[in-house]
Design an enzyme around this catalytic site. Sequence first.
Site, mmCIF file in Angstrom:
data_model
loop_
_atom_site.group_PDB
_atom_site.id
_atom_site.type_symbol
_atom_site.label_atom_id
_atom_site.label_comp_id
_atom_site.label_asym_id
_atom_site.label_seq_id
_atom_site.Cartn_x
_atom_site.Cartn_y
_atom_site.Cartn_z
ATOM 1 N N SER A 184 0.822 -1.201 0.000
ATOM 2 C CA SER A 184 0.000 0.000 0.000
ATOM 3 C C SER A 184 0.865 1.265 0.000
ATOM 4 O O SER A 184 1.724 1.427 -0.864
ATOM 5 C CB SER A 184 -0.959 -0.041 1.200
ATOM 6 O OG SER A 184 -1.892 1.010 1.144
ATOM 7 N N ASP A 366 -8.222 -5.221 -6.667
ATOM 8 C CA ASP A 366 -8.043 -4.033 -5.831
ATOM 9 C C ASP A 366 -8.365 -2.788 -6.650
ATOM 10 O O ASP A 366 -7.732 -2.530 -7.668
ATOM 11 C CB ASP A 366 -6.597 -3.971 -5.326
ATOM 12 C CG ASP A 366 -6.286 -2.695 -4.563
ATOM 13 O OD1 ASP A 366 -7.227 -2.096 -3.987
ATOM 14 O OD2 ASP A 366 -5.105 -2.301 -4.529
ATOM 15 N N HIS A 419 -6.293 -5.510 -1.942
ATOM 16 C CA HIS A 419 -5.289 -4.471 -1.710
ATOM 17 C C HIS A 419 -4.133 -4.958 -0.847
ATOM 18 O O HIS A 419 -3.003 -4.504 -0.998
ATOM 19 C CB HIS A 419 -5.967 -3.263 -1.057
ATOM 20 C CG HIS A 419 -5.073 -2.089 -0.895
ATOM 21 N ND1 HIS A 419 -4.428 -1.496 -1.965
ATOM 22 C CD2 HIS A 419 -4.690 -1.383 0.210
ATOM 23 C CE1 HIS A 419 -3.705 -0.485 -1.528
ATOM 24 N NE2 HIS A 419 -3.839 -0.404 -0.217
#
Length: 441
Positions: A184, A366, A419
């Site tokens: 991330s 994602d 994600h």
Amino acid sequence: MANKYFSSVLKSLLLLLHLVFLSKQHVDSASIVKFLPGFEGPLPFELETGYIGIGEEEEVQLFYYFIKSERNPKEDPLILWLTGGPGCSSISGLLFENGPLTMKLDVYNGTLPSLVSTTYSWTKTSSMIFLDQPVGTGFSYSRTQQFNKPSDSGEAKRIHEFLQKWLGKHQEFSSNPFYVAGDSYSGLVVPATVQEISKGNYECCNPPINLQGYVLGNPLTDYAIDSNSRIPFAHGMALISDELYESLKKTCKGEYTNVHPRNTQCLKFIEEFNKCTNRILQQLILDPLCETETPDCYIYRYLLTTYWANDATVREALQINKESIGEWVRCYRTIPYDNDIKSSMPYHVNNSISGYRSLIYSGDHDLEVPYLGTQAWIRSLNYSIIDDWRPWMIKNQIAGYTRTYANKMTFATIKGGGHTIEFKPEEASIMFQRWINGQPL
């Protein structure tokens, strides 16, 4: 009377010296943890927790969890894991993504939530440091108010300092192959950290770190590229119609984020796009968007972790300084922070020139940092392909797709992933084990 006064002053001085000693003792402290509240029996792995002081006065105290490899810690790789955010505790990685423990998803009844072992831990073949950073994240804290405001580039320097000090106290790991990993938002910090470590290896006067490469999952890399990939991704996933997509392309001309206020047509179509996707779970578009924290919702584990980490017996077991923080939160969303790296692509280029390996992976469902954006910035680097797009398999089933480049970069998708790898931890673990062992995916 004079003797009484002298005795009183002496006691006060001794008390002051004792407090100073305790304070100094806490700096760079480390504890071996053999039992954790919530887990039945002794831990089946070696866990160390502690603080490393950062800065001239060691005013910043960064908290870490260190778990030795379950295979051969003397020779296995050493991985530093940085959770995204910024401001999200590394416990997210340890308990949800690639650690040896996770939360048992029972309905909370007021008692301490339970922990159970996992089958997918990266510690099966690597030793791992899970670091709470920047300051204010997880159990990390500052002893004073006088410290530099954290930033992307500043964190690269602090993390480098942390590693130098940590390895100085754990010299038995100084020769192990070292990698930095994260996901991330860490897509901005990890490449900068790798470059900082690489530069530091050529400077006086600390021993070099045996840096070999880095691993990134669904990494935020370039604000413009990543954010502008969401609409093409949504179209490819049938979240918006062909007609809306064509209208967006025609009126916005590929710029869907920083739209000029006068471009009312583009703004109108973006509003339509938002109506189509605002009830979608961006981190994994296949999963329901939870209204409440219930056991069937993936975020329920976050609630349980909050209860667990704020329990007094847990803090005592982890040797948390009582003066460090108040309530523990998984993600400190309003953490003071300067987002001063808008694109980490130049760092990828520099790290590639320096010869470091890299694994970049994307959960292919994602919407937050879509794989299309990741593919776009990798493609823009113009690296030669040495192993073209192909499926990678687990037990004769397609687990994702991969491509390898001449600069030692491997890109892989995780089929059905989101994600973070908490959505597909088993597949991610197998992918990582193959890559870290130098095997083709």
